[in-house]
Write a protein that holds these residues in place. Sequence first.
Motif, PDB file in Angstrom:
ATOM      1  N   ASN A 174     -11.820  16.553  -4.311  1.00 32.50           N
ATOM      2  CA  ASN A 174     -11.801  15.212  -4.543  1.00 32.50           C
ATOM      3  C   ASN A 174     -10.441  14.398  -4.957  1.00 32.50           C
ATOM      4  O   ASN A 174      -9.692  14.984  -4.927  1.00 32.50           O
ATOM      5  CB  ASN A 174     -12.575  15.346  -6.093  1.00 32.50           C
ATOM      6  N   PRO A 175     -10.882  13.097  -5.133  1.00 34.19           N
ATOM      7  CA  PRO A 175      -9.534  12.425  -5.088  1.00 34.19           C
ATOM      8  C   PRO A 175      -9.107  12.632  -6.582  1.00 34.19           C
ATOM      9  O   PRO A 175     -10.093  12.844  -7.690  1.00 34.19           O
ATOM     10  CB  PRO A 175      -9.867  10.911  -5.143  1.00 34.19           C
ATOM     11  N   VAL A 208      -8.301  10.565 -10.159  1.00 33.49           N
ATOM     12  CA  VAL A 208      -8.638   9.198 -10.690  1.00 33.49           C
ATOM     13  C   VAL A 208      -8.387   9.406 -11.916  1.00 33.49           C
ATOM     14  O   VAL A 208      -8.628  10.492 -12.816  1.00 33.49           O
ATOM     15  CB  VAL A 208     -10.348   9.147 -10.374  1.00 33.49           C
ATOM     16  N   HIS A 232      -9.868  12.695 -14.113  1.00 38.44           N
ATOM     17  CA  HIS A 232     -10.837  13.666 -13.365  1.00 38.44           C
ATOM     18  C   HIS A 232     -10.076  14.676 -13.435  1.00 38.44           C
ATOM     19  O   HIS A 232      -8.879  14.852 -12.797  1.00 38.44           O
ATOM     20  CB  HIS A 232     -11.235  13.147 -12.066  1.00 38.44           C
ATOM     21  N   HIS A 288     -16.251  12.847 -14.013  1.00 37.01           N
ATOM     22  CA  HIS A 288     -15.423  11.719 -13.153  1.00 37.01           C
ATOM     23  C   HIS A 288     -14.462  11.133 -14.469  1.00 37.01           C
ATOM     24  O   HIS A 288     -14.904  11.065 -15.481  1.00 37.01           O
ATOM     25  CB  HIS A 288     -16.130  10.745 -12.459  1.00 37.01           C
ATOM     26  N   ALA A 289     -13.653  10.336 -14.156  1.00 33.86           N
ATOM     27  CA  ALA A 289     -12.688   9.778 -14.906  1.00 33.86           C
ATOM     28  C   ALA A 289     -13.363   8.764 -15.877  1.00 33.86           C
ATOM     29  O   ALA A 289     -13.037   8.942 -16.994  1.00 33.86           O
ATOM     30  CB  ALA A 289     -11.509   9.052 -13.983  1.00 33.86           C
ATOM     31  N   GLU A 290     -14.244   7.959 -15.397  1.00 31.84           N
ATOM     32  CA  GLU A 290     -14.868   6.912 -16.144  1.00 31.84           C
ATOM     33  C   GLU A 290     -15.508   7.640 -17.289  1.00 31.84           C
ATOM     34  O   GLU A 290     -15.603   7.140 -18.602  1.00 31.84           O
ATOM     35  CB  GLU A 290     -15.869   6.111 -15.413  1.00 31.84           C
ATOM     36  N   LEU A 321      -9.938   4.056  -9.046  1.00 35.89           N
ATOM     37  CA  LEU A 321     -10.898   4.188  -7.783  1.00 35.89           C
ATOM     38  C   LEU A 321     -12.189   3.555  -8.181  1.00 35.89           C
ATOM     39  O   LEU A 321     -12.757   3.836  -9.238  1.00 35.89           O
ATOM     40  CB  LEU A 321     -11.185   5.368  -7.557  1.00 35.89           C
ATOM     41  N   PRO A 355     -15.859   2.927  -9.178  1.00 32.94           N
ATOM     42  CA  PRO A 355     -16.992   3.884  -9.701  1.00 32.94           C
ATOM     43  C   PRO A 355     -17.909   4.283  -8.617  1.00 32.94           C
ATOM     44  O   PRO A 355     -18.211   3.425  -7.847  1.00 32.94           O
ATOM     45  CB  PRO A 355     -17.599   3.166 -10.896  1.00 32.94           C
ATOM     46  N   CYS A 356     -18.266   5.608  -8.583  1.00 32.55           N
ATOM     47  CA  CYS A 356     -19.257   5.755  -7.634  1.00 32.55           C
ATOM     48  C   CYS A 356     -20.552   5.500  -8.001  1.00 32.55           C
ATOM     49  O   CYS A 356     -20.917   5.325  -9.400  1.00 32.55           O
ATOM     50  CB  CYS A 356     -18.901   7.515  -7.504  1.00 32.55           C
ATOM     51  N   HIS A 358     -23.320   7.208  -6.374  1.00 31.85           N
ATOM     52  CA  HIS A 358     -24.092   8.098  -5.756  1.00 31.85           C
ATOM     53  C   HIS A 358     -24.420   9.481  -6.737  1.00 31.85           C
ATOM     54  O   HIS A 358     -23.555   9.700  -7.672  1.00 31.85           O
ATOM     55  CB  HIS A 358     -23.479   8.712  -4.353  1.00 31.85           C
ATOM     56  N   THR A 413     -21.917  15.495  -9.697  1.00 32.37           N
ATOM     57  CA  THR A 413     -22.059  14.506 -11.229  1.00 32.37           C
ATOM     58  C   THR A 413     -23.053  13.175 -10.950  1.00 32.37           C
ATOM     59  O   THR A 413     -22.845  12.572  -9.741  1.00 32.37           O
ATOM     60  CB  THR A 413     -20.697  14.052 -11.527  1.00 32.37           C
ATOM     61  N   CYS A 432     -21.106   7.012 -11.625  1.00 28.60           N
ATOM     62  CA  CYS A 432     -20.477   6.637 -12.909  1.00 28.60           C
ATOM     63  C   CYS A 432     -21.056   5.172 -13.237  1.00 28.60           C
ATOM     64  O   CYS A 432     -20.686   4.912 -14.261  1.00 28.60           O
ATOM     65  CB  CYS A 432     -19.028   6.406 -12.366  1.00 28.60           C
ATOM     66  N   ASN A 482     -14.357   6.988   0.670  1.00 25.38           N
ATOM     67  CA  ASN A 482     -15.691   7.888   0.924  1.00 25.38           C
ATOM     68  C   ASN A 482     -16.749   7.141   1.631  1.00 25.38           C
ATOM     69  O   ASN A 482     -17.372   6.465   0.872  1.00 25.38           O
ATOM     70  CB  ASN A 482     -16.073   8.843  -0.101  1.00 25.38           C
ATOM     71  N   VAL A 537     -19.828   6.523  -0.399  1.00 24.69           N
ATOM     72  CA  VAL A 537     -19.870   5.564  -1.661  1.00 24.69           C
ATOM     73  C   VAL A 537     -19.456   4.171  -1.622  1.00 24.69           C
ATOM     74  O   VAL A 537     -19.340   3.363  -2.219  1.00 24.69           O
ATOM     75  CB  VAL A 537     -19.179   6.276  -2.745  1.00 24.69           C
ATOM     76  N   PHE A 548      -6.906  12.356  -0.390  1.00 20.67           N
ATOM     77  CA  PHE A 548      -8.298  12.277  -0.049  1.00 20.67           C
ATOM     78  C   PHE A 548      -8.708  11.594   0.914  1.00 20.67           C
ATOM     79  O   PHE A 548      -9.594  12.181   1.811  1.00 20.67           O
ATOM     80  CB  PHE A 548      -8.801  11.876  -1.357  1.00 20.67           C
TER      81      PHE A 548
HETATM   82  C1  AOF Z   1     -15.531   8.274  -9.291  1.00 23.18           C
HETATM   83  N1  AOF Z   1     -14.587   8.529 -10.438  1.00 23.18           N
HETATM   84  O1  AOF Z   1     -13.356  10.340 -11.084  1.00 23.18           O
HETATM   85  C2  AOF Z   1     -13.856  10.309  -9.012  1.00 23.18           C
HETATM   86  C3  AOF Z   1     -14.568   9.941  -8.087  1.00 23.18           C
HETATM   87  O2  AOF Z   1     -19.023  15.656  -6.076  1.00 23.18           O
HETATM   88  P1  AOF Z   1     -18.768  14.686  -7.280  1.00 23.18           P
HETATM   89  O3  AOF Z   1     -20.004  14.461  -7.806  1.00 23.18           O
HETATM   90  O4  AOF Z   1     -17.729  14.962  -7.980  1.00 23.18           O
HETATM   91  O5  AOF Z   1     -18.425  13.217  -6.413  1.00 23.18           O
HETATM   92  C4  AOF Z   1     -17.200  13.412  -5.510  1.00 23.18           C
HETATM   93  C5  AOF Z   1     -17.189  12.027  -4.800  1.00 23.18           C
HETATM   94  O6  AOF Z   1     -17.001  10.962  -5.835  1.00 23.18           O
HETATM   95  C6  AOF Z   1     -15.710  11.798  -4.140  1.00 23.18           C
HETATM   96  O7  AOF Z   1     -15.753  12.074  -2.717  1.00 23.18           O
HETATM   97  C7  AOF Z   1     -15.288  10.509  -4.313  1.00 23.18           C
HETATM   98  O8  AOF Z   1     -15.747   9.728  -3.414  1.00 23.18           O
HETATM   99  C8  AOF Z   1     -15.849  10.037  -5.642  1.00 23.18           C
HETATM  100  N2  AOF Z   1     -14.615  10.526  -6.892  1.00 23.18           N
HETATM  101  N3  AOF Z   1     -15.474   8.783  -8.061  1.00 23.18           N
HETATM  102  O9  AOF Z   1     -16.082   7.244  -9.631  1.00 23.18           O
HETATM  103  C9  AOF Z   1     -13.804   9.827 -10.271  1.00 23.18           C
HETATM  104  N4  AOF Z   1     -13.169  11.541  -8.741  1.00 23.18           N
END
Ligand code: AOF
Length: 373
Positions: free
Chosen positions: A27-28, A30, A46, A53-55, A78, A80-81, A83, A87, A90, A110, A113, A144
């Motif tokens: 993972n990145p 963050v 993170h 995740h960081a948020e 980054l 916010p995800c 999906h 986890t 976010c 990615n 997302v 990443f």
């Molecule tokens: C965020 N905040 O701190 C990070 C993100 O497998 P998961 O659920 O941990 O999701 C991994 C994906 O989420 C990773 O490939 C990247 O696209 C994103 N990471 N996103 O909003 C975070 N670490």
Amino acid sequence: MAARTDERLMARAIELAQRGLLATAPNPCVGAVLAREGEIVAEGWHTAHGHPHAEREAIADARRKGVDTAACDLYVTLEPCNHHGRTPPCTEAVLEAGIRRVVVGCADPNPAVAGGGADFLRQRGVAVEMGVLERECRDLIADFTTWTLQKRAYCILKLAQTLDGRIASRSALPEAVSGPDSQCRVHELRRLCGAVVVGGGTLRADNPRLTCRLPEAERQPLAVVVTRSLPWPDEERFWLLMHRHRELIFWTSEEGADSDQGKALSASQVRVWPLPETGHGLDLRAGLSRLHSETGVHRALCEGGGRLAFALARQGVADELRVFVAPKVLGDARAVPSFQGDWAPAMNEALGFRFTGAETSGEDMMLTLRPRE
Ligand code: AOF
Ligand code: ZN
């Protein structure tokens, strides 16, 4: 919020993100801060792969401190995800916390997302600003981006050189170029990387241990040796290398792999990977891809020598350069240059990089560079 305030708060989020550099892969890393009228009230990053995740960490920090998150702006390196991965999204956490303004460093590369998080929040009335310290935030997750888009190990090229760009004197004896502080940083880099890569010439000349000698090192990187002329399995220095590392892999040519030495090595516990030829040496990108897919190594640290360093740069896979410059001059045209090739006859054909960091390292300087975009 004034642009300068946004940048200051994002710079703090970047600092926080770096704490996760080792543990978050693949993972990145963050980082996030919650701020009220420009003052930081909560922080999060993170911490490790599979963890929140960081948020969410920043929001949890705010709750612990009794801070009203609805009155805060969120700064995150980054996007916010949006999906459901390991986890929950976010974006949902942001809405639940009542946050009205989100400042984002860079979009998530990615493909699963990309773009989704910012649009989702905007559609629900949250103000989203993209691209604050964008380049720094993109550099932060360059590893990443390489893993997800190129499906290969990210390559950090480390060089320790004199002021006149030499990595060794003509004596070809193993001699330290940089001082103890820089050597300590090299061990830190080895701790960060799952593999160390050296050219056969460096191995023969220096017989380096290539291990991480920091007490907190959980395990040793595996060793990769790039050479067309493979040794016999009983050559002592290779055995030593094998015993110190989890594993030893040779990157060689098709002919090398087919040679008697290649066959003898393959029959022992050593892996021999033939790499295709490019016009500029063995295809190191292919080696890095295979390293990623077969061994799960995310980062490879290349420790020279000059020919391998140049081949990586020429093939566009020197993703990050760490150059330790010692305040010394050899002044000898026969000393070994840090990049050894037969390339640019004119300055306008030189391979281009950009500086992303410069700091002192004891008596040396440590320069960080990345490829020009
Ligand atoms: C965020 N905040 O701190 C990070 C993100 O497998 P998961 O659920 O941990 O999701 C991994 C994906 O989420 C990773 O490939 C990247 O696209 C994103 N990471 N996103 O909003 C975070 N670490
Ligand atoms: Zn997320």
